[in-house]
Design an enzyme around this catalytic site. Structure first.
Site, PDB file in Angstrom:
ATOM      1  CB  CYS A  79      -7.836 -60.914  31.545  1.00 50.78           C
ATOM      2  SG  CYS A  79      -9.246 -60.356  32.549  1.00 50.78           S
ATOM      3  CB  CYS A  82     -11.102 -62.683  29.219  1.00 50.89           C
ATOM      4  SG  CYS A  82     -10.666 -60.926  29.060  1.00 50.89           S
ATOM      5  CG  HIS A 206     -12.743 -58.282  32.547  1.00 39.95           C
ATOM      6  ND1 HIS A 206     -12.495 -58.934  31.353  1.00 39.95           N
ATOM      7  CD2 HIS A 206     -14.095 -58.270  32.690  1.00 39.95           C
ATOM      8  CE1 HIS A 206     -13.645 -59.291  30.807  1.00 39.95           C
ATOM      9  NE2 HIS A 206     -14.631 -58.901  31.593  1.00 39.95           N
ATOM     10  CG  HIS A 208     -13.936 -56.990  38.466  1.00 36.35           C
ATOM     11  ND1 HIS A 208     -12.853 -56.319  37.944  1.00 36.35           N
ATOM     12  CD2 HIS A 208     -13.614 -57.262  39.766  1.00 36.35           C
ATOM     13  CE1 HIS A 208     -11.920 -56.181  38.873  1.00 36.35           C
ATOM     14  NE2 HIS A 208     -12.358 -56.749  39.993  1.00 36.35           N
TER      15      HIS A 208
END
Length: 383
Positions: A79, A82, A206, A208
């Site tokens: 990812c 991260c 993720h 966001h």
């Protein structure tokens, strides 16, 4: 930006800007600093986008062919949002962070494209394009800017699951970036949004959001502005203000009401789940919110997104879009008013709403539920 948050600005290996927004110690006081050096070797961002105006509708369409190769649903270990860790360098050089904003590596707008000064048909002197087409299509570089906002270093988190302090930081960050991007020459509107869920089309899981600084007025905003202008000419009042006051007065579709904000399902809701968050005070954008309004918004936004996740029994994470509608910059700013539109394509625990013939081709929406039922369910699943 409030003193409770500290900004640290740096550049990634390919020259893109990255900003840490810290709300925890020892970073917020400056006693410690985040890693700012990107140790990767990256090629320059190769992104040249183009705008073409549809002669049939007058709407601008963005062509960004370089986005075909953007990262798509990588494994958690890969990812890019991260924190970096030994052996794995990501878009964020530090080994931890609070909130981070950086320029998108695969931007739909901006990058190599400069903000336009004048429109061009792209035609030769004889009135035809190189392919022989008539001079009907205005074309221009797709200037502007696209940014990514990573809400937390925790890959498995949700916005609804953030603590109140972090949610408030995100509100401050969106306001700060709105102010900065609004000042760029040629920008007509700043759009902050979160896409959540593969069903929506997200390419990174993720938690966001994103921010687009448009060099043109998007079609939806143009419609909202036109309706608001007509209403003001006829009544002397703000259309969105009148709608909010009417929803609060009737109350049937109100889901949540506080000191500074109200959440309601609009009377003509299009989506199976849809709720609007509107401030009681007339403000054009996030930058105009005062401290009290920001505090309450951080509570309300987490609450509403949590209700969306509980809307269907047996579904833990409902796909949604949270879209911040802000006033245009320059002309027609007086006809814009801040509100957040949260909506989902899920219409049942195991079904999605597809935009088929009537919606996609004609823009004529058909709803499978009613706004009153949506509001009742959102009230029912409140905590």
């Amino acid at each position: 930006m409030a003193a409770r948050v500290r900004q640290t600005v740096t550049r990634l290996a390919d020259g893109r800007e990255l900003i840490y927004f810290d709300d925890t110690e020892p970073f917020v006081s400056g006693a410690a600093t985040r890693e700012t050096r990107d140790r990767r070797v990256l090629p320059a961002v190769a992104a040249t986008s183009e705008l073409r105006r549809d002669p049939l509708t007058g709407e601008w369409v963005t062509f960004a062919a370089h986005r075909m190769d953007r990262t798509f649903l990588p494994a958690v270990a890969e990812c890019p949002l991260c924190p970096s860790r030994p052996g794995t360098a990501t878009e964020i050089p530090a080994d931890d962070y609070d909130v981070v904003v950086f320029e998108n590596r695969f931007p739909a707008l901006g990058a190599d494209s400069e903000l336009p000064g004048t429109e061009s048909s792209g035609a030769d002197a004889d009135g035809t394009d190189a392919d022989g087409a008539d001079r009907l299509w205005s074309r221009r570089p797709a200037g502007g800017r696209c940014e990514v906002v990573a809400f937390t270093a925790d890959h498995d988190a949700t916005f609804a699951g953030l603590d109140a302090e972090r949610a408030r930081t995100v509100v401050d960050v969106l306001a700060a970036r709105t102010a900065t991007l609004s000042a760029l020459p040629g920008v007509r509107q700043v759009f902050c949004f979160e896409n959540r869920g593969a069903e929506i089309g997200v390419t990174l899981q993720h938690p966001h959001g994103q921010i687009y600084a448009y060099p043109f007025l998007p079609a939806r905003t143009a419609t909202l502005v036109a309706r608001a202008r007509e209403h003001r000419a006829r009544t002397g009042r703000s259309l969105q203000r009148d709608v909010l006051d009417a929803e609060r007065r009737v109350g049937t579709r109100v889901v949540w009401s506080g000191t500074a904000w109200t959440a309601y399902v609009p009377a003509a809701a299009r989506w199976p789940i849809e709720v609007h968050l509107a401030p009681h005070r007339d403000v054009p954008d996030l930058t105009a919110l005062d401290e009290t309004e920001r505090d309450e918004l951080a509570v309300l936004l987490r609450d509403m997104l949590g209700r969306v996740d509980r809307f269907f029994d047996g579904v833990d994470r409902v796909p949604y879009i949270a879209a911040w509608h802000q006033a245009p910059i320059g002309d027609d700013r007086e006809h814009g008013r801040l509100f957040c539109q949260i909506f989902s394509v899920r219409r049942a625990a195991d079904k999605l709403k597809y935009l088929a013939g009537s919606e996609s081709a004609m823009g004529a929406w058909i709803s499978d539920t009613t706004p009153e039922r949506i509001a009742a369910r959102l009230r029912e699943v409140g905590t």
